[in-house]
Design an enzyme around this catalytic site. Structure first.
Site, short mmCIF file in Angstrom:
data_model
loop_
_atom_site.label_atom_id
_atom_site.label_comp_id
_atom_site.label_asym_id
_atom_site.label_seq_id
_atom_site.Cartn_x
_atom_site.Cartn_y
_atom_site.Cartn_z
N GLY A 181 0.84 -1.21 0.00
CA GLY A 181 0.00 0.00 0.00
C GLY A 181 0.87 1.25 0.00
O GLY A 181 1.87 1.30 0.71
N ARG A 212 1.17 -4.99 -6.02
CA ARG A 212 1.21 -6.21 -5.23
C ARG A 212 1.43 -7.37 -6.20
O ARG A 212 0.77 -7.47 -7.23
CB ARG A 212 -0.07 -6.37 -4.42
N ASP A 246 5.15 -5.03 6.07
CA ASP A 246 5.77 -6.32 6.40
C ASP A 246 5.79 -7.30 5.22
O ASP A 246 6.71 -8.12 5.13
CB ASP A 246 5.15 -6.95 7.66
N THR A 268 4.28 2.79 5.59
CA THR A 268 2.88 2.34 5.65
C THR A 268 2.12 3.20 6.63
O THR A 268 2.67 3.60 7.67
CB THR A 268 2.76 0.85 6.06
N ASP A 323 -0.15 2.18 8.46
CA ASP A 323 -0.73 1.34 9.53
C ASP A 323 0.05 1.36 10.85
O ASP A 323 -0.49 0.97 11.88
CB ASP A 323 -0.83 -0.12 9.05
N ASP A 356 2.23 -0.67 11.74
CA ASP A 356 2.10 -2.06 12.22
C ASP A 356 3.41 -2.82 12.20
O ASP A 356 3.42 -4.04 12.22
CB ASP A 356 1.04 -2.80 11.39
N ARG A 376 -5.28 -1.92 8.89
CA ARG A 376 -5.23 -3.36 8.64
C ARG A 376 -5.55 -4.09 9.94
O ARG A 376 -6.67 -4.03 10.39
CB ARG A 376 -3.88 -3.78 8.06
#
Ligand code: ADP
Ligand code: F6P
Length: 317
Positions: free
Chosen positions: A10, A71, A102, A124, A126, A128, A170
């Site tokens: 993303g 992707r 990741d 990102t 996120d 995360d 996410r």
């Protein structure tokens, strides 16, 4: 050195600022640096161009990624990755800087195991990635989410409504936790807190009866159908209720100064590490200092719940 740089997964605001930092830091070392278009897909297809200083002018404040992203699920197959390695060999590129989340790190790790010197940079929205306190893009997405939630508060309070706002992330609750806290949301639900729907409905009903004019509920994506939840709130609590999914707006826009600064530091650091012979790792920040972690370790690390902020929410929301 001859270094490639790509963005994958993303997109995130600040990716361009990382590309700029990588290119300029590499050129300052008299390296050759190649922009690879459309992530691992473009690498496999040989879509790369040698970059000059000018190629990264005027991009620092731009959202998205000038390199494009993609992707490519097939990258988990060794035969597909071998095509990428062949392209790098063709251009005599020995090192690759992979900007993303990741999944991108996983691709970088696999390439490292095939003899390519790789470094991952966290890009990102996120937040995360457990091996860094912050990812590039999170600050901007947070700022966008806060601006939207503030606006929703205006209309929500005018109409005495309950507003349910779904934010991205996410499976990571940071965007919800930070934006909810910054905007004074009455309720914040993330994977870490879970969603106790019955308790929420009861609480809202009590609050309504006690005369509270409106309520803001911030919730992470992938937890529940927020439109259905809004209907249940409306049926049970006495509040009119509207749900808003903020969606892709959170991925766009000019990066905040925090993201630009982080991008510049991490991009430059990645190039420095390559020159020190440190590869197969990803960069990040811990307590505002630059750090690196082997990618295989980083991928095993788990995001710990933010106890301090979660407690704070309980106290002051
Ligand atoms: P993000 O990097 O934002 O987490 P994705 O999870 O979509 O985004 O991953 C980006 C890309 O990384 C994938 O499309 C794929 O090309 C590559 N990738 C993800 N997982 C693997 C894997 N197990 N092995 C090799 N490459 C992978
Ligand atoms: O990783 C960034 C992110 O925007 C997540 O917050 C979200 O779950 C996902 O990407 C959406 O992915 P896609 O662009 O494939 O819809």
């Amino acid at each position: 050195m001859r270094i490639g740089v790509l963005t994958s997964g993303g997109d995130a605001p600040g990716m361009n600022a990382i590309i700029r930092a990588v290119v300029r830091a590499a050129l300052a070392n008299n390296d050759h640096v190649f922009g690879i278009y459309d992530g691992y897909r473009g690498l496999v297809e040989g879509k790369l161009v040698e970059f000059t200083r000018k190629d990264v002018s005027e991009i620092l404040n731009k959202g998205g990624t000038i390199l494009g992203t993609a992707r490519l699920p097939e990258f988990k197959f060794e035969q597909v990755r071998q095509l990428a390695v062949n392209q790098l060999k063709r251009y005599d590129i020995e090192a690759l800087i992979c900007i993303g989340g990741d999944g991108t790190y996983m691709g970088a790790l696999k390439l490292h195991e095939m003899g390519i010197k790789t470094i991952g940079i966290p890009g990102t929205i996120d937040n995360d990635i457990a091996s860094t306190d912050f990812t590039v893009g999170f600050s901007t997405a947070l700022s966008t989410a806060c601006e939207a939630i503030d606006k929703l508060r205006d209309t929500s309070s005018s109409h005495q409504r309950c507003s349910i706002i779904e934010v991205m992330g996410r499976h990571c609750g940071d965007l919800a936790l930070y934006s909810g806290l910054c905007c004074g949301a009455e309720y914040i639900f993330t994977n870490e807190t879970g969603l106790d729907k019955d308790k929420l409905l009861k609480d809202l009903k009590e609050n309504r009866l006690a005369g509270r004019r409106h309520a803001i509920v911030v919730i992470s994506e992938n937890m529940t159908d927020v439109y259905q939840l809004a209907k249940e709130v409306e049926d049970y609590s006495g509040y009119e209720c509207r749900a808003t999914i903020l969606g892709y707006i959170q991925r766009g826009g000019a990066p905040t100064p925090e993201d630009r600064l982080l991008a510049a530091r991490l991009g430059n650091y990645a190039v420095d590490l390559l020159h020190e012979g440190i590869t197969g790792c990803c960069v990040g920040v811990s307590q505002n200092s630059l750090i690196y972690t082997p990618i295989d370790e980083a991928l095993k690390m788990v995001n710990e719940p933010n106890v301090e902020l979660n407690n704070l929410v309980q106290k002051i929301s």
